[in-house]
Write an enzyme that holds these catalytic residues in place. Structure first.
Site, PDB file in Angstrom:
ATOM      1  N   ASP A  54      43.978  47.733  26.079  1.00 29.74           N
ATOM      2  CA  ASP A  54      43.311  46.581  26.405  1.00 29.74           C
ATOM      3  C   ASP A  54      43.192  45.659  27.332  1.00 29.74           C
ATOM      4  OD1 ASP A  54      43.396  47.500  23.386  1.00 29.74           O
ATOM      5  OD2 ASP A  54      44.353  45.683  22.558  1.00 29.74           O
TER       6      ASP A  54
ATOM      7  N   ASP B 276      40.411  46.623  22.209  1.00 28.89           N
ATOM      8  CA  ASP B 276      40.281  45.575  21.120  1.00 28.89           C
ATOM      9  C   ASP B 276      38.801  45.390  20.826  1.00 28.89           C
ATOM     10  OD1 ASP B 276      42.274  44.362  19.414  1.00 28.89           O
ATOM     11  OD2 ASP B 276      41.831  42.380  20.203  1.00 28.89           O
TER      12      ASP B 276
ATOM     13  N   HIS C 208      36.540  43.835  17.799  1.00 29.87           N
ATOM     14  CA  HIS C 208      36.424  42.988  16.444  1.00 29.87           C
ATOM     15  C   HIS C 208      34.888  42.657  16.135  1.00 29.87           C
ATOM     16  CE1 HIS C 208      40.739  42.575  16.617  1.00 29.87           C
ATOM     17  NE2 HIS C 208      40.795  41.983  17.747  1.00 29.87           N
TER      18      HIS C 208
ATOM     19  N   HIS D 258      38.260  36.735  19.735  1.00 25.59           N
ATOM     20  CA  HIS D 258      38.107  37.175  21.154  1.00 25.59           C
ATOM     21  C   HIS D 258      37.768  38.617  20.853  1.00 25.59           C
ATOM     22  CE1 HIS D 258      41.857  38.180  19.034  1.00 25.59           C
ATOM     23  NE2 HIS D 258      41.937  39.479  19.330  1.00 25.59           N
TER      24      HIS D 258
ATOM     25  N   LYS E 204      39.773  49.902  18.417  1.00 25.26           N
ATOM     26  CA  LYS E 204      40.649  49.368  17.231  1.00 25.26           C
ATOM     27  C   LYS E 204      40.416  48.005  17.156  1.00 25.26           C
ATOM     28  CE  LYS E 204      44.200  48.013  20.485  1.00 25.26           C
ATOM     29  NZ  LYS E 204      44.176  46.382  20.103  1.00 25.26           N
TER      30      LYS E 204
ATOM     31  N   CYS F 292      49.579  44.313  21.488  1.00 23.62           N
ATOM     32  CA  CYS F 292      49.265  45.733  21.364  1.00 23.62           C
ATOM     33  C   CYS F 292      49.939  46.647  22.103  1.00 23.62           C
ATOM     34  CB  CYS F 292      47.790  45.474  21.686  1.00 23.62           C
ATOM     35  SG  CYS F 292      46.815  44.885  20.383  1.00 23.62           S
TER      36      CYS F 292
END
Ligand code: VGL
Ligand code: ZN
Length: 181
Positions: free
Chosen positions: A10, A48, A50, A63, A88, A129
């Site tokens: 990340d 990351d 989302h 974020h 992820k 993470c």
């Protein structure tokens, strides 16, 4: 020959200074990470990633939304040398802290297929993470090493980063500095 893989967790704009969920000095690990990439047989990363709406944003500021600049790698990261990116946190109902929860490719099968013997983990953030990824790697039986000068903690509560390192070590991770790789 021992096959060594570097996993960069990340290292995205939103976790660096100026980002939506900035980790203090998060950008300071970019150069040390660039400088060790050539020591590995394989370099992979997690992102990351989302959706706009997810339960994850009840706990955290918005974020790393897919398609935004915040979800891109830090611009100075030598991403040309990254062989594969695991995404992820892509669903509406999961946090996806661990890279082993990636949805575009299964990390465990990938590492097994490539014959990886040692998994070196670095990136952001130590107490979320990085920690969850390391714990999952150990659970799956991988020899797992954490590069202590190539990680940074959120430290929502002071000492979270140190406690996370202690827990990773207790569970079986090796902690080392990049100069000793
Ligand atoms: C992370 C909080 C929320 C991380 C991701 O990459 O450590 N932390 N989402
Ligand atoms: Zn997140």
């Amino acid at each position: 020959m021992i096959k060594r893989c570097l996993l960069i967790v990340d290292l995205q704009n939103d976790f660096c200074p100026g980002g939506a969920l900035a980790v203090k000095d998060g950008d300071k690990i970019v150069e040390p990470i660039n400088s060790i990439m050539d020591k590995f047989d394989l370099v992979i990363a997690s992102k990351d990633m989302h959706p706009e709406n997810t339960v994850h944003f009840k706990k955290w500021p918005v974020h790393c939304v897919r398609g935004t600049k915040g979800s891109d790698f830090h611009p100075d990261l030598n991403s040309d040398k990254i062989d594969f990116v695991f995404e992820k946190g892509t669903g509406n109902r999961d946090d996806g802290y661990s890279a082993f929860e990636a949805t575009n490719m299964d990390l465990e099968s990938f590492l097994k297929e490539k014959g990886v013997d040692e998994l070196y983990v670095c990136g952001l953030a130590t107490d979320y993470c990085v920690k969850e990824t390391v714990m999952d790697a150990l659970k799956r039986g991988f020899k797992t090493l954490v590069i202590t000068d190539c990680i940074k903690a959120v430290d929502l509560v002071e000492g979270d980063g140190e406690r996370a390192l202690f827990e990773m070590k207790k569970r079986g991770a090796t902690l080392l500095e990049s100069k000793n790789i």
